[in-house]
Design a protein around this motif. Structure first.
Motif, PDB file in Angstrom:
ATOM      1  N   GLU A 162      30.633 -74.646 -51.699  1.00 13.22           N
ATOM      2  CA  GLU A 162      30.231 -75.708 -51.922  1.00 13.22           C
ATOM      3  C   GLU A 162      28.835 -76.330 -51.494  1.00 13.22           C
ATOM      4  OE1 GLU A 162      31.360 -78.009 -54.306  1.00 13.22           O
ATOM      5  OE2 GLU A 162      32.839 -76.201 -54.592  1.00 13.22           O
ATOM      6  N   ILE A 163      28.653 -75.565 -50.074  1.00 14.22           N
ATOM      7  CA  ILE A 163      27.197 -76.147 -49.803  1.00 14.22           C
ATOM      8  C   ILE A 163      26.150 -75.134 -50.497  1.00 14.22           C
ATOM      9  CG2 ILE A 163      25.804 -75.863 -47.682  1.00 14.22           C
ATOM     10  CD1 ILE A 163      28.261 -76.258 -45.837  1.00 14.22           C
ATOM     11  N   ASP A 164      26.589 -73.929 -50.576  1.00 14.63           N
ATOM     12  CA  ASP A 164      25.398 -73.164 -51.412  1.00 14.63           C
ATOM     13  C   ASP A 164      25.368 -73.568 -52.930  1.00 14.63           C
ATOM     14  OD1 ASP A 164      25.219 -71.611 -49.326  1.00 14.63           O
ATOM     15  OD2 ASP A 164      26.350 -69.968 -49.984  1.00 14.63           O
ATOM     16  N   ARG A 165      26.413 -74.389 -53.536  1.00 11.48           N
ATOM     17  CA  ARG A 165      26.174 -75.072 -54.798  1.00 11.48           C
ATOM     18  C   ARG A 165      25.392 -75.964 -54.804  1.00 11.48           C
ATOM     19  NH1 ARG A 165      31.566 -74.689 -58.613  1.00 11.48           N
ATOM     20  NH2 ARG A 165      31.519 -72.551 -58.796  1.00 11.48           N
ATOM     21  N   VAL A 166      25.490 -76.948 -53.889  1.00  8.64           N
ATOM     22  CA  VAL A 166      24.611 -78.035 -53.591  1.00  8.64           C
ATOM     23  C   VAL A 166      23.164 -77.447 -53.219  1.00  8.64           C
ATOM     24  CG1 VAL A 166      23.987 -80.021 -52.164  1.00  8.64           C
ATOM     25  CG2 VAL A 166      26.439 -79.491 -52.731  1.00  8.64           C
ATOM     26  N   LEU A 167      22.796 -76.754 -52.629  1.00  9.06           N
ATOM     27  CA  LEU A 167      21.401 -76.183 -52.306  1.00  9.06           C
ATOM     28  C   LEU A 167      20.890 -75.614 -53.497  1.00  9.06           C
ATOM     29  CD1 LEU A 167      21.945 -74.539 -48.977  1.00  9.06           C
ATOM     30  CD2 LEU A 167      20.737 -76.402 -49.454  1.00  9.06           C
ATOM     31  N   VAL A 168      21.727 -74.713 -54.186  1.00  7.19           N
ATOM     32  CA  VAL A 168      21.069 -74.497 -55.705  1.00  7.19           C
ATOM     33  C   VAL A 168      20.849 -75.388 -56.555  1.00  7.19           C
ATOM     34  CG1 VAL A 168      21.800 -73.029 -57.714  1.00  7.19           C
ATOM     35  CG2 VAL A 168      22.351 -72.154 -55.303  1.00  7.19           C
ATOM     36  N   PHE A 169      21.825 -76.514 -56.713  1.00  2.00           N
ATOM     37  CA  PHE A 169      21.496 -77.443 -57.638  1.00  2.00           C
ATOM     38  C   PHE A 169      20.148 -78.515 -57.148  1.00  2.00           C
ATOM     39  CE2 PHE A 169      22.132 -81.995 -58.496  1.00  2.00           C
ATOM     40  CZ  PHE A 169      22.197 -81.701 -60.111  1.00  2.00           C
TER      41      PHE A 169
ATOM     42  N   LEU B 244      17.357 -76.354 -58.248  1.00  2.00           N
ATOM     43  CA  LEU B 244      17.163 -76.518 -59.696  1.00  2.00           C
ATOM     44  C   LEU B 244      16.568 -78.158 -59.820  1.00  2.00           C
ATOM     45  CD1 LEU B 244      17.409 -75.256 -62.421  1.00  2.00           C
ATOM     46  CD2 LEU B 244      19.809 -76.166 -62.528  1.00  2.00           C
ATOM     47  N   ALA B 245      16.933 -78.950 -59.355  1.00  2.00           N
ATOM     48  CA  ALA B 245      16.267 -80.330 -59.527  1.00  2.00           C
ATOM     49  C   ALA B 245      14.745 -80.388 -58.958  1.00  2.00           C
ATOM     50  CB  ALA B 245      17.141 -81.377 -58.618  1.00  2.00           C
ATOM     51  N   ILE B 246      14.661 -79.627 -58.117  1.00  2.00           N
ATOM     52  CA  ILE B 246      13.228 -79.690 -57.387  1.00  2.00           C
ATOM     53  C   ILE B 246      12.198 -78.601 -58.424  1.00  2.00           C
ATOM     54  CG2 ILE B 246      11.527 -78.453 -55.841  1.00  2.00           C
ATOM     55  CD1 ILE B 246      13.802 -79.034 -53.833  1.00  2.00           C
TER      56      ILE B 246
ATOM     57  N   VAL C 196      15.869 -71.019 -64.686  1.00  2.00           N
ATOM     58  CA  VAL C 196      17.223 -71.940 -65.041  1.00  2.00           C
ATOM     59  C   VAL C 196      18.353 -70.950 -65.206  1.00  2.00           C
ATOM     60  CG1 VAL C 196      18.367 -73.271 -66.516  1.00  2.00           C
ATOM     61  CG2 VAL C 196      15.985 -73.747 -65.895  1.00  2.00           C
ATOM     62  N   LEU C 197      18.153 -69.913 -65.765  1.00  2.00           N
ATOM     63  CA  LEU C 197      19.166 -68.901 -66.083  1.00  2.00           C
ATOM     64  C   LEU C 197      19.878 -68.371 -64.587  1.00  2.00           C
ATOM     65  CD1 LEU C 197      20.958 -67.203 -68.177  1.00  2.00           C
ATOM     66  CD2 LEU C 197      19.140 -65.635 -68.108  1.00  2.00           C
ATOM     67  N   VAL C 198      18.940 -67.926 -63.813  1.00  2.00           N
ATOM     68  CA  VAL C 198      19.295 -67.399 -62.565  1.00  2.00           C
ATOM     69  C   VAL C 198      19.729 -68.398 -61.642  1.00  2.00           C
ATOM     70  CG1 VAL C 198      18.117 -66.207 -60.303  1.00  2.00           C
ATOM     71  CG2 VAL C 198      17.429 -65.407 -62.707  1.00  2.00           C
ATOM     72  N   TYR C 199      19.205 -69.574 -61.645  1.00  2.00           N
ATOM     73  CA  TYR C 199      19.908 -70.788 -60.775  1.00  2.00           C
ATOM     74  C   TYR C 199      21.094 -71.116 -61.294  1.00  2.00           C
ATOM     75  CZ  TYR C 199      15.823 -72.219 -57.927  1.00  2.00           C
ATOM     76  OH  TYR C 199      14.855 -72.462 -56.967  1.00  2.00           O
ATOM     77  N   CYS C 200      21.525 -71.016 -62.772  1.00  2.00           N
ATOM     78  CA  CYS C 200      22.705 -71.389 -63.292  1.00  2.00           C
ATOM     79  C   CYS C 200      23.780 -70.405 -62.772  1.00  2.00           C
ATOM     80  CB  CYS C 200      22.836 -71.594 -64.702  1.00  2.00           C
ATOM     81  SG  CYS C 200      22.071 -73.226 -65.259  1.00  2.00           S
TER      82      CYS C 200
ATOM     83  N   TYR D   5      12.247 -67.481 -53.390  1.00  2.00           N
ATOM     84  CA  TYR D   5      13.532 -68.358 -52.863  1.00  2.00           C
ATOM     85  C   TYR D   5      14.606 -67.631 -53.430  1.00  2.00           C
ATOM     86  CZ  TYR D   5      16.912 -71.653 -51.909  1.00  2.00           C
ATOM     87  OH  TYR D   5      18.395 -72.303 -51.487  1.00  2.00           O
ATOM     88  N   ILE D   6      14.902 -67.289 -54.758  1.00  2.56           N
ATOM     89  CA  ILE D   6      16.135 -66.983 -55.127  1.00  2.56           C
ATOM     90  C   ILE D   6      16.375 -65.539 -54.751  1.00  2.56           C
ATOM     91  CG2 ILE D   6      17.073 -66.136 -57.272  1.00  2.56           C
ATOM     92  CD1 ILE D   6      15.690 -68.491 -58.904  1.00  2.56           C
ATOM     93  N   SER D   7      15.235 -64.502 -54.442  1.00  2.96           N
ATOM     94  CA  SER D   7      15.543 -63.272 -54.026  1.00  2.96           C
ATOM     95  C   SER D   7      16.007 -63.118 -52.579  1.00  2.96           C
ATOM     96  CB  SER D   7      14.219 -62.435 -54.205  1.00  2.96           C
ATOM     97  OG  SER D   7      13.857 -62.453 -55.495  1.00  2.96           O
ATOM     98  N   PHE D   8      15.299 -64.323 -51.679  1.00  2.00           N
ATOM     99  CA  PHE D   8      15.775 -64.342 -50.422  1.00  2.00           C
ATOM    100  C   PHE D   8      16.988 -64.828 -50.301  1.00  2.00           C
ATOM    101  CE2 PHE D   8      16.069 -66.602 -46.575  1.00  2.00           C
ATOM    102  CZ  PHE D   8      15.840 -65.713 -45.711  1.00  2.00           C
TER     103      PHE D   8
END
Length: 188
Positions: free
Chosen positions: A124-131, A134-136, A111-115, A180-183
Protein backbone atom coordinates in the motif's frame (compact mmCIF):
# COMPACT_ATOMS: atom_id res chain seq x y z
CA UNK A 1 16.10 17.03 -48.80
CA UNK A 2 18.72 16.70 -46.11
CA UNK A 3 20.25 19.34 -43.93
CA UNK A 4 24.00 19.17 -43.27
CA UNK A 5 23.98 17.19 -40.09
CA UNK A 6 27.06 16.14 -38.20
CA UNK A 7 28.06 15.95 -34.59
CA UNK A 8 30.69 18.62 -34.07
CA UNK A 9 31.22 20.52 -30.87
CA UNK A 10 30.67 23.90 -32.53
CA UNK A 11 27.46 22.75 -34.26
CA UNK A 12 26.02 20.86 -31.33
CA UNK A 13 24.62 23.28 -28.78
CA UNK A 14 23.49 21.76 -25.54
CA UNK A 15 20.07 23.02 -24.50
CA UNK A 16 19.84 21.11 -21.25
CA UNK A 17 21.99 20.29 -18.28
CA UNK A 18 22.72 17.01 -16.58
CA UNK A 19 20.85 13.88 -17.58
CA UNK A 20 18.81 15.57 -20.30
CA UNK A 21 22.08 16.48 -21.99
CA UNK A 22 23.15 12.83 -22.06
CA UNK A 23 19.85 11.63 -23.51
CA UNK A 24 19.78 14.41 -26.10
CA UNK A 25 23.30 13.44 -27.15
CA UNK A 26 22.31 9.75 -27.40
CA UNK A 27 19.23 10.78 -29.40
CA UNK A 28 21.41 12.85 -31.71
CA UNK A 29 23.74 9.89 -32.30
CA UNK A 30 20.73 7.63 -32.97
CA UNK A 31 19.26 10.11 -35.46
CA UNK A 32 22.61 10.35 -37.26
CA UNK A 33 22.71 6.54 -37.53
CA UNK A 34 19.14 6.55 -38.85
CA UNK A 35 20.13 9.21 -41.39
CA UNK A 36 22.95 6.96 -42.53
CA UNK A 37 20.39 4.20 -43.13
CA UNK A 38 17.84 6.32 -44.98
CA UNK A 39 16.41 9.81 -45.17
CA UNK A 40 13.02 8.41 -46.18
CA UNK A 41 12.06 7.28 -42.68
CA UNK A 42 9.06 9.14 -41.31
CA UNK A 43 9.89 10.73 -37.91
CA UNK A 44 6.44 9.66 -36.67
CA UNK A 45 7.54 6.04 -37.09
CA UNK A 46 10.42 6.71 -34.69
CA UNK A 47 7.94 8.25 -32.25
CA UNK A 48 5.64 5.24 -32.47
CA UNK A 49 8.57 2.84 -32.06
CA UNK A 50 9.39 4.69 -28.84
CA UNK A 51 5.90 3.94 -27.55
CA UNK A 52 6.12 0.32 -28.72
CA UNK A 53 9.37 -0.18 -26.81
CA UNK A 54 7.58 0.72 -23.57
CA UNK A 55 4.66 -1.58 -24.41
CA UNK A 56 7.08 -4.38 -25.24
CA UNK A 57 8.90 -3.81 -21.93
CA UNK A 58 5.60 -4.05 -20.04
CA UNK A 59 4.70 -7.29 -21.83
CA UNK A 60 8.08 -8.80 -21.03
CA UNK A 61 7.65 -7.89 -17.36
CA UNK A 62 4.23 -9.56 -17.33
CA UNK A 63 5.59 -12.78 -18.84
CA UNK A 64 9.00 -12.93 -17.11
CA UNK A 65 8.36 -11.03 -13.86
CA UNK A 66 11.69 -9.23 -14.35
CA UNK A 67 11.45 -5.42 -14.22
CA UNK A 68 14.76 -4.92 -16.02
CA UNK A 69 12.93 -5.34 -19.34
CA UNK A 70 10.71 -2.34 -18.62
CA UNK A 71 13.74 -0.31 -17.54
CA UNK A 72 15.49 -1.13 -20.81
CA UNK A 73 12.32 -0.39 -22.79
CA UNK A 74 11.92 2.97 -21.08
CA UNK A 75 15.54 3.96 -21.64
CA UNK A 76 15.25 3.01 -25.31
CA UNK A 77 11.99 4.98 -25.53
CA UNK A 78 13.65 8.05 -24.05
CA UNK A 79 16.54 7.90 -26.51
CA UNK A 80 14.12 7.42 -29.42
CA UNK A 81 12.03 10.29 -28.09
CA UNK A 82 14.98 12.63 -28.51
CA UNK A 83 16.01 10.98 -31.80
CA UNK A 84 12.67 11.59 -33.53
CA UNK A 85 12.90 15.35 -33.13
CA UNK A 86 16.54 15.47 -34.17
CA UNK A 87 15.79 13.30 -37.20
CA UNK A 88 12.78 15.41 -38.18
CA UNK A 89 14.84 18.60 -38.02
CA UNK A 90 17.70 17.04 -39.96
CA UNK A 91 15.45 15.80 -42.77
CA UNK A 92 13.30 18.94 -42.73
CA UNK A 93 10.20 16.87 -41.91
CA UNK A 94 9.00 18.73 -38.83
CA UNK A 95 5.27 19.21 -38.49
CA UNK A 96 2.70 20.28 -35.93
CA UNK A 97 1.05 16.86 -36.17
CA UNK A 98 4.37 15.14 -35.43
CA UNK A 99 4.95 17.40 -32.44
CA UNK A 100 1.44 16.69 -31.18
CA UNK A 101 1.86 12.92 -31.67
CA UNK A 102 5.17 13.03 -29.81
CA UNK A 103 3.68 14.97 -26.90
CA UNK A 104 0.63 12.73 -26.60
CA UNK A 105 2.62 9.51 -26.73
CA UNK A 106 5.01 10.87 -24.09
CA UNK A 107 2.05 11.40 -21.79
CA UNK A 108 0.57 7.97 -22.55
CA UNK A 109 3.92 6.27 -21.94
CA UNK A 110 4.40 7.78 -18.49
CA UNK A 111 0.78 7.31 -17.41
CA UNK A 112 0.74 3.73 -18.71
CA UNK A 113 3.88 2.82 -16.80
CA UNK A 114 2.66 4.50 -13.60
CA UNK A 115 -0.66 2.64 -13.86
CA UNK A 116 1.14 -0.64 -14.57
CA UNK A 117 3.37 -0.20 -11.52
CA UNK A 118 0.36 0.75 -9.42
CA UNK A 119 -1.59 -2.38 -10.34
CA UNK A 120 1.28 -4.87 -9.98
CA UNK A 121 2.24 -3.55 -6.54
CA UNK A 122 1.06 -5.33 -3.42
CA UNK A 123 2.40 -2.79 -0.96
CA UNK A 124 0.00 0.00 0.00
CA UNK A 125 2.89 2.38 0.70
CA UNK A 126 4.29 1.81 -2.78
CA UNK A 127 0.85 2.36 -4.30
CA UNK A 128 0.53 5.68 -2.47
CA UNK A 129 3.98 6.75 -3.69
CA UNK A 130 3.14 5.80 -7.27
CA UNK A 131 -0.18 7.65 -7.02
CA UNK A 132 1.57 10.76 -5.66
CA UNK A 133 4.09 10.70 -8.49
CA UNK A 134 1.29 10.37 -11.01
CA UNK A 135 -0.36 13.40 -9.38
CA UNK A 136 2.93 15.32 -9.58
CA UNK A 137 3.24 14.33 -13.24
CA UNK A 138 -0.27 15.68 -13.85
CA UNK A 139 0.67 18.98 -12.22
CA UNK A 140 3.82 19.09 -14.34
CA UNK A 141 1.70 18.63 -17.48
CA UNK A 142 -0.73 21.29 -16.33
CA UNK A 143 2.14 23.73 -15.79
CA UNK A 144 3.37 23.16 -19.36
CA UNK A 145 -0.10 23.66 -20.81
CA UNK A 146 -0.77 26.72 -18.67
CA UNK A 147 2.55 28.34 -19.60
CA UNK A 148 1.78 27.63 -23.28
CA UNK A 149 -1.46 29.60 -22.91
CA UNK A 150 0.38 32.46 -21.23
CA UNK A 151 3.00 32.48 -24.00
CA UNK A 152 0.44 32.89 -26.74
CA UNK A 153 -1.72 35.44 -24.98
CA UNK A 154 0.90 37.66 -23.34
CA UNK A 155 3.71 37.14 -25.87
CA UNK A 156 6.56 36.94 -23.38
CA UNK A 157 9.48 34.58 -23.03
CA UNK A 158 8.41 32.35 -20.17
CA UNK A 159 10.28 29.13 -19.63
CA UNK A 160 7.95 26.12 -19.53
CA UNK A 161 7.00 25.38 -15.94
CA UNK A 162 9.08 28.29 -14.66
CA UNK A 163 6.74 29.37 -11.89
CA UNK A 164 6.76 25.82 -10.51
CA UNK A 165 10.57 25.63 -10.42
CA UNK A 166 10.55 26.92 -6.85
CA UNK A 167 9.13 23.58 -5.82
CA UNK A 168 11.41 20.75 -6.94
CA UNK A 169 8.61 18.20 -6.87
CA UNK A 170 6.60 20.06 -9.48
CA UNK A 171 9.53 20.99 -11.67
CA UNK A 172 10.93 17.68 -12.76
CA UNK A 173 10.62 16.75 -16.39
CA UNK A 174 9.82 13.68 -18.45
CA UNK A 175 13.44 12.53 -18.21
CA UNK A 176 13.21 12.65 -14.44
CA UNK A 177 10.00 10.63 -14.50
CA UNK A 178 11.62 7.99 -16.70
CA UNK A 179 14.62 7.83 -14.39
CA UNK A 180 12.52 7.78 -11.24
CA UNK A 181 10.45 4.89 -12.59
CA UNK A 182 13.60 3.04 -13.67
CA UNK A 183 15.19 3.52 -10.25
CA UNK A 184 11.98 2.38 -8.55
CA UNK A 185 11.73 -0.75 -10.71
CA UNK A 186 15.36 -1.68 -10.06
CA UNK A 187 15.13 -1.22 -6.29
CA UNK A 188 11.56 -2.27 -5.47
Amino acid sequence: KRKDYSIKKENYQMRENGLKRIYRFLGKITSVKLLDISTKINPNHITISSFISVLFGILLVVFTNNPIYLVIGMQLALILDYADGEYARATLKTSKNGHYLDSMLDIFKIVLVYCFIYFINNSEIDRVLVFLNLAIFSIFLWSKIDIGKIKTSVNTDFKEGSYFKTNLLFGYSLVHHYLYISFYLLTA
